[in-house]
Scaffold this active site. Structure first.
Site, PDB file in Angstrom:
ATOM      1  N   CYS A 182      35.817  33.935  50.978  1.00  0.00           N
ATOM      2  CA  CYS A 182      34.534  33.820  51.517  1.00  0.00           C
ATOM      3  C   CYS A 182      34.574  34.238  52.867  1.00  0.00           C
ATOM      4  O   CYS A 182      35.171  34.566  53.469  1.00  0.00           O
ATOM      5  CB  CYS A 182      33.568  32.940  51.032  1.00  0.00           C
ATOM      6  SG  CYS A 182      33.649  31.351  51.865  1.00  0.00           S
ATOM      7  N   ARG A 219      31.204  28.856  49.463  1.00  0.00           N
ATOM      8  CA  ARG A 219      31.653  29.367  48.123  1.00  0.00           C
ATOM      9  C   ARG A 219      32.875  29.335  47.778  1.00  0.00           C
ATOM     10  O   ARG A 219      33.290  28.572  46.449  1.00  0.00           O
ATOM     11  CB  ARG A 219      31.103  30.895  48.280  1.00  0.00           C
ATOM     12  CG  ARG A 219      29.453  31.307  48.072  1.00  0.00           C
ATOM     13  CD  ARG A 219      29.508  32.764  48.520  1.00  0.00           C
ATOM     14  NE  ARG A 219      29.525  32.929  49.952  1.00  0.00           N
ATOM     15  CZ  ARG A 219      29.120  34.025  50.566  1.00  0.00           C
ATOM     16  NH1 ARG A 219      28.839  35.169  49.808  1.00  0.00           N
ATOM     17  NH2 ARG A 219      29.439  34.218  51.979  1.00  0.00           N
ATOM     18  N   ASP A 275      38.797  53.495  39.207  1.00  0.00           N
ATOM     19  CA  ASP A 275      40.395  53.110  39.401  1.00  0.00           C
ATOM     20  C   ASP A 275      41.016  54.441  39.532  1.00  0.00           C
ATOM     21  O   ASP A 275      42.020  54.525  40.217  1.00  0.00           O
ATOM     22  CB  ASP A 275      40.691  52.418  38.319  1.00  0.00           C
ATOM     23  CG  ASP A 275      40.507  50.637  38.681  1.00  0.00           C
ATOM     24  OD1 ASP A 275      40.074  50.195  39.821  1.00  0.00           O
ATOM     25  OD2 ASP A 275      40.646  49.983  37.780  1.00  0.00           O
TER      26      ASP A 275
END
Length: 231
Positions: free
Chosen positions: A7, A13, A126
């Site tokens: 993070c 987080r 992708d």
């Protein structure tokens, strides 16, 4: 397997995600299969977890006081087999410096998204990314002599030739233009995906931290299931 959560400051987080994931791995019998660490792209080494994060971890029977923030560095990126970020901005920041980590860097919620439509879009992205990488590699191969010449001129001038920077910038622009079609298509596809960001609770009241923790736990539960299938 080496798993890295990332993070911003590694105090909220990712500081919660790391021990929460370890707890789940132990429950699933995977604690010896997966090593977990966390880091922050703008972390100050040794900084403790935030008060809200500590409270959340303590409520889960975990030791929040044990956490010390770790700045993300090249060694950690190389160490990780899988890098999971809390937001798109974290993912982007990593890939700007470590493009070779492209195939192992994801947002946490993106990685565990099992919605068929989202999976279809991500697969298409992708494919586009692979096409763009191929084009970029071909471009660099075709312009290798030009790049070598610019680097030599830069060295010969001791970095004092202003025309080198201008020519390098022009070369970079041409490289970007070579994959412009793929970039535009990827942006179009990305707009159709859900928001994968996990909101930063830093500076907020405890209920916000608890909400973030619940969001993390849902994603981590899915992550454990996926890792158990793959390991």
């Amino acid at each position: 397997m080496n798993l890295l959560f990332v993070c911003t400051g590694n105090t909220c987080r990712s500081a919660m995600a790391e021990p929460l994931m370890r707890k789940r791995l132990a429950a699933a019998g995977l604690e010896n299969e997966v090593e977990v660490r966390s880091a922050g792209i703008a972390a100050f080494a040794g900084q403790p977890a935030s008060k809200g994060a500590k409270h959340v971890l303590t409520a889960q029977g975990l030791d929040g006081d044990a956490h010390m923030a770790t700045p993300l560095d090249d060694e950690l990126v190389r160490w990780a087999d899988l890098i999971l970020t809390m937001s798109q901005s974290h993912k982007r920041a990593i890939l700007e410096r470590h493009f070779d980590a492209l195939e192992k860097t994801f947002q946490l919620k993106e990685f565990v998204d099992d919605d068929p439509e989202s999976v279809k879009i991500l697969d298409m992205m992708d494919e586009l990314q692979a096409e763009a990488q191929t084009k970029q590699a071909l471009f660099m191969a075709e312009h290798a002599d030009e790049l070598d010449s610019l680097q030599q001129r830069y060295a010969d001038s001791g970095g004092q030739d202003p025309t080198v920077d201008a020519e390098l910038a022009a070369l970079q622009q041409r490289l970007e233009e070579s994959v412009q079609a793929e970039a535009e298509k990827m942006m179009e596809l990305a707009s159709k995906l859900p928001d994968y960001d996990i909101a930063d609770p830093y500076g907020s009241d405890l209920p916000v931290y608890e909400q973030t923790a619940r969001e993390l736990e849902i994603a981590l539960d899915k992550l454990v299931v996926r890792l158990k299938e793959e390991l």
